[in-house]
Enzyme design. Structure first.
Site, short mmCIF file in Angstrom:
data_model
loop_
_atom_site.label_atom_id
_atom_site.label_comp_id
_atom_site.label_asym_id
_atom_site.label_seq_id
_atom_site.Cartn_x
_atom_site.Cartn_y
_atom_site.Cartn_z
N HIS A 1 -5.97 10.94 -2.78
CA HIS A 1 -5.30 10.71 -1.52
C HIS A 1 -4.70 11.70 -0.84
O HIS A 1 -4.78 11.80 0.23
CB HIS A 1 -4.41 9.50 -2.07
CG HIS A 1 -4.96 8.40 -2.60
ND1 HIS A 1 -4.33 8.00 -4.01
CD2 HIS A 1 -5.67 7.67 -2.35
CE1 HIS A 1 -4.85 6.77 -4.30
NE2 HIS A 1 -6.06 6.49 -3.19
N LYS B 1 -6.47 -6.98 -5.35
CA LYS B 1 -5.97 -6.22 -6.72
C LYS B 1 -4.59 -6.86 -7.10
O LYS B 1 -3.95 -7.36 -6.14
CB LYS B 1 -5.91 -4.76 -6.01
CG LYS B 1 -7.07 -4.08 -5.93
CD LYS B 1 -7.04 -2.78 -5.40
CE LYS B 1 -8.26 -1.95 -5.22
NZ LYS B 1 -8.04 -0.61 -4.79
N ARG C 1 -16.07 9.02 -1.89
CA ARG C 1 -16.23 9.56 -2.84
C ARG C 1 -17.70 9.46 -3.14
O ARG C 1 -18.65 10.54 -2.92
CB ARG C 1 -15.29 9.07 -3.95
CG ARG C 1 -13.91 9.48 -4.18
CD ARG C 1 -13.05 8.53 -5.18
NE ARG C 1 -13.14 7.16 -4.78
CZ ARG C 1 -12.67 6.31 -5.33
NH1 ARG C 1 -11.81 6.43 -6.20
NH2 ARG C 1 -13.12 4.95 -5.09
N SER D 1 -7.04 5.50 -8.45
CA SER D 1 -5.90 5.13 -9.22
C SER D 1 -6.11 4.14 -10.48
O SER D 1 -5.15 4.18 -11.31
CB SER D 1 -5.24 4.20 -8.13
OG SER D 1 -4.88 4.81 -6.99
O1 PNS Z 1 -6.90 1.42 -1.24
P1 PNS Z 1 -7.76 0.08 -1.26
O2 PNS Z 1 -7.37 -0.92 -2.09
O3 PNS Z 1 -9.12 0.33 -1.44
O4 PNS Z 1 -7.53 -0.06 0.05
C1 PNS Z 1 -8.09 -1.37 0.79
C2 PNS Z 1 -7.23 -1.75 2.07
C3 PNS Z 1 -5.75 -1.98 1.53
C4 PNS Z 1 -7.21 -0.68 2.93
C5 PNS Z 1 -7.84 -2.86 2.65
O5 PNS Z 1 -7.60 -3.75 1.70
C6 PNS Z 1 -7.02 -3.13 3.89
O6 PNS Z 1 -6.92 -2.58 4.76
N1 PNS Z 1 -6.16 -4.41 3.70
C7 PNS Z 1 -5.57 -4.82 4.69
C8 PNS Z 1 -6.25 -6.14 5.31
C9 PNS Z 1 -7.67 -5.75 6.24
O7 PNS Z 1 -7.22 -5.23 6.92
N2 PNS Z 1 -8.63 -5.66 5.70
C10 PNS Z 1 -9.60 -5.31 6.31
C11 PNS Z 1 -10.53 -6.11 6.90
S1 PNS Z 1 -12.08 -6.42 6.01
#
Ligand code: PNS
Length: 169
Positions: free
Chosen positions: A17, A41, A90, A128
């Site tokens: 990150h 999660k 990745r 993570s």
């Molecule tokens: O680090 P991650 O868990 O892969 O991140 C995913 C994350 C948090 C960026 C994603 O879940 C997110 O944007 N959550 C907010 C809700 C949203 O806007 N989802 C995207 C619409 S499909």
């Protein structure tokens, strides 16, 4: 001003990150790292803890700020008038999920362009989840996360490992 939003769970922030945030900070005038809610999660750290980790890890990057948001990221992009969502990619395994999210975000907000940065080769297999697994077994996580947050991670994972209801998710 060209503002980029860098969303994620950051549970916890890793070298992977940090590398993406560093590189985004050279491409945009301002980068807002946003701790978001991922409904798939169950985080090991509270949003407030993850923010403190991110603040420590990005200290010195003058155009980077940390925020939190519990709604859709496309709405956040609108709120702060950002021009891009920056995500790290990745391997091929990341692609399908990220591609789907990029398309959904664009449909929800025409201005929410997703910019993918390829991960540095040394961070290719870093996540993570891997960090939490290693820490839960008392292993050495110094190759994965910055020194300033190691102790806090080790303590929390030791504590969670002793909680019969905890699963790493
Ligand atoms: O680090 P991650 O868990 O892969 O991140 C995913 C994350 C948090 C960026 C994603 O879940 C997110 O944007 N959550 C907010 C809700 C949203 O806007 N989802 C995207 C619409 S499909």
């Amino acid at each position: 001003m060209r503002i980029a939003v860098c969303p994620g769970s950051f549970d916890p922030v890793t070298f992977g990150h940090r590398d993406i945030i560093n590189r985004a900070s050279t491409l945009f005038d301002k980068v807002i790292v946003v701790v978001t809610v991922n409904l798939n999660k169950k985080p090991a750290f509270t949003a407030a803890e993850r923010i403190v980790f991110l603040e420590k890890v990005t200290a010195g990057l003058e155009n980077v700020v940390i925020d939190t948001w519990d709604g859709l990221i496309s709405e956040y992009v609108r709120t702060v008038n950002a021009c891009a969502i920056v995500k790290g990619l990745r391997a091929v395994s990341d692609f399908e999920y990220e591609f789907q999210m990029a398309l959904a975000n664009k449909l929800l907000n025409e201005n929410a362009e997703t910019v993918f940065l390829t991960t540095s080769s040394e961070n290719m297999y870093l996540s993570s989840s891997v960090v939490k697994h290693i820490a839960a077994y008392g292993g050495d996580i110094s190759a994965f996360v910055p020194k300033v947050i190691i102790k806090d991670i080790e303590e929390r994972l030791e504590q969670l490992r002793n909680d019969p209801n905890f699963v790493l998710k």
